[in-house]
Structure formats: structure tokens, C-alpha cells
Design a protein around this motif. Structure first.
Motif, mmCIF file in Angstrom:
data_model
loop_
_atom_site.group_PDB
_atom_site.id
_atom_site.type_symbol
_atom_site.label_atom_id
_atom_site.label_comp_id
_atom_site.label_asym_id
_atom_site.label_seq_id
_atom_site.Cartn_x
_atom_site.Cartn_y
_atom_site.Cartn_z
ATOM 1 N N ALA A 36 6.928 -4.893 -0.892
ATOM 2 C CA ALA A 36 5.844 -4.142 -1.522
ATOM 3 C C ALA A 36 4.503 -4.380 -0.841
ATOM 4 O O ALA A 36 3.683 -3.458 -0.727
ATOM 5 C CB ALA A 36 5.749 -4.510 -3.004
ATOM 6 N N ILE A 37 4.249 -5.612 -0.379
ATOM 7 C CA ILE A 37 2.932 -5.920 0.165
ATOM 8 C C ILE A 37 2.844 -5.750 1.677
ATOM 9 O O ILE A 37 1.762 -5.860 2.254
ATOM 10 C CB ILE A 37 2.505 -7.365 -0.191
ATOM 11 N N ARG A 38 3.979 -5.460 2.309
ATOM 12 C CA ARG A 38 3.950 -5.313 3.766
ATOM 13 C C ARG A 38 3.037 -4.161 4.198
ATOM 14 O O ARG A 38 2.320 -4.252 5.195
ATOM 15 C CB ARG A 38 5.363 -5.102 4.301
ATOM 16 N N GLY A 39 3.085 -3.079 3.434
ATOM 17 C CA GLY A 39 2.229 -1.937 3.752
ATOM 18 C C GLY A 39 0.758 -2.286 3.652
ATOM 19 O O GLY A 39 -0.058 -1.881 4.489
ATOM 20 N N GLN A 40 0.396 -3.063 2.627
ATOM 21 C CA GLN A 40 -1.000 -3.475 2.463
ATOM 22 C C GLN A 40 -1.434 -4.366 3.624
ATOM 23 O O GLN A 40 -2.555 -4.228 4.138
ATOM 24 C CB GLN A 40 -1.174 -4.210 1.138
ATOM 25 N N MET A 41 -0.570 -5.262 4.031
ATOM 26 C CA MET A 41 -0.902 -6.144 5.146
ATOM 27 C C MET A 41 -1.034 -5.349 6.438
ATOM 28 O O MET A 41 -1.888 -5.651 7.290
ATOM 29 C CB MET A 41 0.155 -7.241 5.297
ATOM 30 N N THR A 42 -0.196 -4.324 6.605
ATOM 31 C CA THR A 42 -0.287 -3.471 7.787
ATOM 32 C C THR A 42 -1.659 -2.810 7.861
ATOM 33 O O THR A 42 -2.320 -2.809 8.902
ATOM 34 C CB THR A 42 0.811 -2.394 7.758
ATOM 35 N N GLN A 43 -2.120 -2.253 6.737
ATOM 36 C CA GLN A 43 -3.432 -1.610 6.699
ATOM 37 C C GLN A 43 -4.543 -2.614 6.972
ATOM 38 O O GLN A 43 -5.514 -2.310 7.678
ATOM 39 C CB GLN A 43 -3.644 -0.937 5.346
ATOM 40 N N SER A 44 -4.416 -3.825 6.442
ATOM 41 C CA SER A 44 -5.428 -4.857 6.664
ATOM 42 C C SER A 44 -5.523 -5.226 8.145
ATOM 43 O O SER A 44 -6.618 -5.352 8.696
ATOM 44 C CB SER A 44 -5.095 -6.091 5.823
ATOM 45 N N ILE A 45 -4.376 -5.388 8.793
ATOM 46 C CA ILE A 45 -4.372 -5.733 10.222
ATOM 47 C C ILE A 45 -4.915 -4.577 11.051
ATOM 48 O O ILE A 45 -5.640 -4.774 12.028
ATOM 49 C CB ILE A 45 -2.957 -6.129 10.681
ATOM 50 N N GLN A 46 -4.595 -3.348 10.650
ATOM 51 C CA GLN A 46 -5.125 -2.186 11.357
ATOM 52 C C GLN A 46 -6.651 -2.153 11.273
ATOM 53 O O GLN A 46 -7.333 -1.835 12.251
ATOM 54 C CB GLN A 46 -4.532 -0.903 10.775
ATOM 55 N N ARG A 47 -7.194 -2.491 10.104
ATOM 56 C CA ARG A 47 -8.655 -2.548 9.977
ATOM 57 C C ARG A 47 -9.239 -3.629 10.872
ATOM 58 O O ARG A 47 -10.299 -3.453 11.486
ATOM 59 C CB ARG A 47 -9.047 -2.780 8.510
#
Length: 642
Positions: A587-598
Motif C-alpha cells: 500500500a505504501i510503495r506508491g507513496q514512497m515512489t512519489q516521495s522519491i520522485q519529488r
């Protein structure tokens, strides 16, 4: 279209006239901040630069956005510069300029067709009647925002280039699964702890302080006791709302208002119709014949290179072409016109529904007219009384006596600082900047201001009643409060000492239950805690941080507030359930992906500033804002931060 990392590529014009910039932007690239000028340039980044005039125009937009964010509060350019706001904006602009320059250097540039297509999507440039992009509206909106077509096109081009680059840079990227798994395991880890609380019940209360104790305490706290200058004033307000109830309605005057406004009160005739435009009379006649023969306007337009415009219950004034408008409002329902020669071409009209206009009766609008009459009379009374009051004050008459003669109420305000703050948390005058400024502009107690505008048709005048100079209050004035603070500090120290003593006993091997019992403190078990539930549990943040930051069987103490200290023991640590952790990591992998992209975007932008050798000239920016820059002899040169 432009969505990914939009916070890094937003337009200066179309971000709501710019909200207040985030204060966490670090200041990069400041060389010779107060000693070096950049000519007419405020920013240099590769082959790009920002001139002083461009910076000034953007800063005016920034100020407008600040005012909207702060309920109309305005600051002068000097105040913005003094608070460093111009540097925050300068750095945001430098980020955008440097990144755009770097994209230029690597050849990322959109086509002219893409730029035009993007501009055509902006609703602000649509014609309100046709609902389509309109060149005149486009130019008008740009002029209103002090922007040229080339400037906007360049800005849109930069946005598209940025979007294209970042889309490619992070395409297919996902945060490593181990990152999400580690985060899930840590979040769902359970901990058991036991605590008891040490407070003033566990100490012998100190004796009351002596005069010598209070004097020493006062002298040691002089720096903290310094207070800004406080001014207390009385104000008289001229508000139209205060006069409304005393206004008597003059029916003859209201009737005259009706007669004067009759043209504006009339509801105009509105019509729904379809207009097909074309460039030649022959095509227009062919379109007319086709529609009369049963074709739809769309079918006829397609066959003869025409363009369809639909009007839905619009008045004659809403039709841009006066000749076509006159013809349209001469047709009957369902009628199809022949070729109509307009100002820019030919048109054919198929008339739809017609709603006739109406003239309201005097009785139907009497209530609104009477209300308008009362408001006008109240505004006139405000003007009359404020002028009379102003003349009296200028003539040297007494402030209170003049207000009484005019039936005005004098209100005594609470003592305030130059920022409008008071000692009463329920009272804050900072929203009334003109009022506060008027009070602090007065030279001495007893002086009064002229009548000044407060906004929304309101006026005011103030008299300065008292001035309390800046500095620490006299010892005798706050002796009682100092005694309370002295006692509170002593109690806090004794409680801390008792908690330290309890923790030392735990570390020597005594059980938590035994130490708590000796202090008559109940033990509270905290079992099954995890990071996901802490916020809902009501557990103090400091205590939760200590429990989750320690190791199994570790003893600790942590202040909960000034007089309560928790002493505890971490009883056990239970690792997360593998199945639950796996579900959470997904569930949180997507959120972490967006954070790293930022983070990738931010790092790229910061690195771009270095690559294109960005230089900022804050002194030039300050001069562009009409503010006198600091003397370089009195200010050390600021070093470049990395």
C-alpha cells in the motif's frame, strides 16, 4: 496536461497571482550579496537572465498574492525586504530560470504547435459568449498582468519542457520493495512499556521566596522581561452601518431613483439562436438554402466551410457584431435568415426561443430601491460627520467633546504594539493596519489624528491616550508574578531531581514497581503500542518518541510538561506480523515512489543551478523595488551556500 511535479514548474501568472513562497527554500548562489551589483540583471543563469523590471513586475504579483492570503493585509516594499521575503521569491525565480537554462543546454524544447495548443486550453483566454479561445481576450488578460505574448509563450514552453524531462526521467521508476517493507515493518512493530509519573506530590514544596530571591531572579531575567513599546488610544469610527436605523425613507426620493434607474432595471429581450459564419455571400446563401431545406446548421456549415456559433438566451448586446445582432433580433422564432453581411464576414441565422423583455413596476422594486436609498443617505451622513469632525480637530477642539456633539461613540482600545498585538489573546488589531499605523504616527500622548479611511466606506480618527516605553517593567510592578515564576522554577527543578533519582535507582537494578511504590506513584502499563496507533492513542509525543527510540529493557525518563516527568521501562519489543507488513508495504510503495520522485526533481533543480553557474544580485533586486540597499561597509558579504 502538465501535472507531474507541477509544484516545480508552475507559471508565475497562473498560480493565483502567486501564493506566499515556502520559507524552507535554502539560499543558493548568493555572491557578494550586499556589495556586488548585476547591472540591470537580478539573476544570471547560463544563457538566461531576469532583468530588474521583470523582477519588479513579478514582485507586484507576489505582493497581491500575499494580500489575498492575509485577508487584505498589505506590506510596503521596505517591510518585505526587511523580512527577507524578496530573497525567498528571488530564489524560487532563480530555481525556475536555472532549470530552464539547463534544459535549453541539453536541447529539451517543445514545438511551437505544442505551445499554441497549451495556451488555447487556458480558460482565462476564452470568450464568455462563444466559450472558445479568443485572441482579443488573450491580449487583454496579458496586458492586465503586465505580460507580453512572448513572455507567456516562453513560460509555457518552459513548463512543457520541464514536464517532458521529468516524465522521461522517472518513467517506470518505482521505489525498491525493500524500502516499503522496512517502513511497514517499523510501523507495525509493537512495544510494551511501563511508566509512572513524578510530580510535585513527590517533593517537599519550597518556602516562599525572599525579597533578595525575587530581586536576583528579576536581574537574571531582564533580557526575557523586555517589552516592546505599548500605545493605548481612543478611536471614533464613522461606519455607514451605524447610521442605517436613523435614516427615514423619503418616498419622493425613492420614486425619483426608480425613474432615474428605469433603463437599468429593464430586463432585456433574450434570444437563443444558431449563427453560421462564412467568408462569402455565395456560401452564406447556400447555407441558408440548405438549412431551409431541412439540414442542421452543423451539416450546412460543414458542407460550405462555415463555422457554427450558438447563443443561448443572450441579449442583443452580447452579440459582438452589431450588424448581425440587429438582424438576429429582427427575426421570428424558427425563422432562417438569408445572407447577412457583418463587420467581418457573412452569416446565416436560425432563430430559436425568444424571451421578451420586461419593465419592473415601481412596487416590485420598491424594497430594493428603499434599501439603496438608506445606504446612500448613510454614506452621505458618514461624509458629513467625518468632515465636520475633521474640521473640529484641525481647529483644536477636544476629541471627546466633538464626538459627543455629533452623537459618536468613543471606544478606548487596549494597549498595543506597533504590530497591533495586545496582551489579551482575544484582541488583535493587526488586521486593521491603517488604524495601528495612525496610532504609531502620532507624536505624543494627547495628540489626535485627522480622519482617515479604514476601508469599505468606513473612516476613523484616533487620539493617543498613553505611551508605555519599551523595556522591562519595574520590579515592584511585577513582584507578585515573579514570585510565582520563581516558585514554579524551583518546583520544576525539585521534580526533575526526584525523577533523576528514580531513574538512577532503576539503572542500579531496582524494579520499576518498587521505585514507583516508594513514591506512591501508580504504574501504568502501555502494551501493544505501534507507530500507526500512537496518534490515535493520545500518548504524549515526547513519551511515544522515547518508547520507540529505545531498546528492550531500557530505562528512561521524559518530561511530559513543566511539573510532570514520566519514568519508565521498555518491557518488550514484538516484531511486525509478516502478513500484515507485506500488505502495508504494498500500500505504501506508491507513496514512497512519489516521495522519491519529488526528491529527484528537487535535486535536479538544485544541481542545475550549479551547472549553469547561477548568480543572484539581491542588491539590484532591492533597488528595483525602490528600497535603499544596506550600506556594504556595515554588512558582511554573505557566502554562497551549497
Amino acid at each position: 496536461m502538465i501535472t507531474l511535479f507541477r509544484e516545480f514548474t508552475k507559471s508565475w501568472v497562473f498560480k493565483g497571482l502567486m501564493v506566499l513562497l515556502v520559507a524552507s527554500f535554502a539560499i543558493f548562489g548568493l555572491r557578494d550579496v550586499f556589495g556586488k551589483m548585476g547591472g540591470d540583471k537580478v539573476i544570471e543563469a547560463g544563457d538566461r537572465s531576469v532583468s530588474a523590471n521583470e523582477f519588479k513586475a513579478k514582485f507586484e504579483q507576489y505582493k497581491q498574492g500575499y494580500s489575498e492570503q492575509n485577508q487584505g493585509q498589505t506590506l510596503s516594499n521596505d517591510e518585505f525586504v526587511e523580512s527577507g521575503q524578496h530573497l525567498q521569491m528571488l530564489n524560487e525565480l532563480a530555481d525556475q530560470t536555472a532549470f530552464a537554462a539547463w534544459l535549453d543546454s541539453i536541447g529539451v524544447k517543445p514545438s511551437a504547435k505544442m505551445i499554441v495548443a497549451e495556451i488555447a486550453k487556458i480558460p482565462a483566454f476564452f470568450n464568455s459568449v462563444t466559450g472558445r479561445f479568443d485572441k482579443d481576450t488573450y491580449r487583454m488578460m496579458l496586458a492586465r498582468n503586465q505580460m507580453t505574448e512572448k513572455q507567456l509563450e516562453d513560460e509555457i514552453a518552459d513548463q512543457i519542457a520541464s514536464q517532458q524531462y521529468f516524465t522521461a526521467a522517472v518513467a517506470g521508476f518505482k521505489a525498491p520493495r525493500i524500502y516499503a517493507a522496512s517502513q511497514a515493518a517499523m510501523t507495525l512493530q509493537n512495544r510494551d512499556a511501563s511508566i509512572f509519573v513524578v510530580n510535585e506530590k513527590n517533593i517537599t514544596m519550597p518556602a516562599a521566596p525572599t525579597d533578595a530571591d525575587i530581586t536576583a531572579f528579576y536581574n537574571s531575567r531582564l533580557q526575557q522581561l523586555q517589552m516592546p513599546e505599548l500605545r493605548q488610544a481612543s478611536v471614533v469610527r464613522f461606519d455607514p452601518n451605524d447610521y442605517l436605523k436613523s435614516i427615514t425613507i423619503d418616498e419622493a426620493a425613492v420614486r425619483k431613483m426608480y425613474d432615474d434607474r428605469l433603463k437599468t432595471l429593464v430586463t432585456p429581450e433574450t434570444r437563443s439562436f444558431v449563427q453560421v459564419t462564412t467568408q462569402s455571400a455565395g456560401d452564406a446563401n447556400a447555407i441558408s438554402d440548405a438549412i431551409k431545406g431541412g439540414q442542421t446548421p452543423e451539416q450546412a456549415a460543414k458542407a460550405h466551410k462555415g463555422q457554427v456559433i450558438t447563443y443561448d438566451q443572450k441579449p442583443q448586446t452580447a452579440v459582438p457584431d452589431a450588424k448581425i445582432a440587429a438582424a438576429a433580433f429582427g427575426l421570428k422564432t424558427g425563422e432562417v435568415s438569408g445572407a447577412i453581411q457583418g463587420e467581418l464576414g457573412y452569416a446565416v441565422i436560425k432563430m430559436g426561443n425568444i424571451k421578451t423583455g420586461a419593465t419592473p413596476s415601481y412596487e416590485s422594486v420598491h424594497a430594493q430601491l428603499a434599501q439603496d436609498y438608506v445606504k446612500e443617505q448613510a454614506a452621505n451622513r458618514v461624509n458629513k460627520d467625518s468632515n465636520t469632525f475633521s474640521d473640529a480637530i484641525r481647529a483644536g477642539k477636544d476629541f471627546n467633546a466633538t464626538a459627543k456633539e455629533l452623537g459618536l461613540t468613543v471606544v478606548k482600545l487596549e494597549p498595543m504594539t506597533a504590530q497591533g498585538q495586545t496582551n489579551n489573546p482575544q484582541v488583535n488589531y493587526s488586521k486593521f493596519a491603517p488604524l495601528v499605523k495612525a496610532i504609531y504616527d502620532l507624536p505624543s500622548a494627547g495628540s489626535a489624528s485627522d480622519v482617515e479611511e479604514l476601508g469599505e466606506g468606513q473612516y476613523f480618527a484616533v487620539r493617543l491616550d498613553a505611551v508605555k516605553p519599551a523595556g522591562a517593567p519595574p520590579l515592584e510592578q511585577i513582584k507578585g508574578e515573579l514570585a510565582q515564576y520563581w516558585t514554579a522554577e524551583k518546583v520544576a527543578g525539585l521534580v526533575q531531581a526526584k525523577a533523576d533519582e528514580a531513574l538512577a535507582r532503576l539503572k542500579k537494578g531496582e524494579s520499576l514497581a518498587a521505585v514507583a511504590a516508594s513514591l506512591n506513584a501508580p504504574v501504568k502499563p502501555l502494551n501493544g503500542l505501534n507507530r500507526a496507533m500512537v496518534q490515535q492513542s493520545g500518548l504524549p509525543q515526547a513519551l511515544a518518541g522515547r518508547i520507540f527510540g529505545g531498546e528492550a529493557n531500557e530505562n528512561f525518563s521524559v518530561p511530559l510538561n513543566q511539573v510532570n516527568i514520566a519514568v519508565g521501562h521498555i518491557d518488550a519489543i514484538h516484531q511486525a506480523d509478516a502478513q500484515q507488513a507485506n500488505a502495508m508495504s504494498t500500500a505504501i510503495r506508491g507513496q514512497m515512489t512519489q516521495s522519491i520522485q519529488r526528491d529527484i526533481a528537487l535535486t535536479t533543480r538544485n544541481d542545475a543551478r550549479t551547472v549553469v553557474k547561477t548568480q543572484l544580485y539581491p542588491n539590484t533586486a532591492v533597488v528595483a523595488l525602490g528600497v535603499t540597499p544596506p550600506d556594504p561597509k556595515t554588512i558582511k558579504t554573505e557566502k554562497k551556500l551549497k
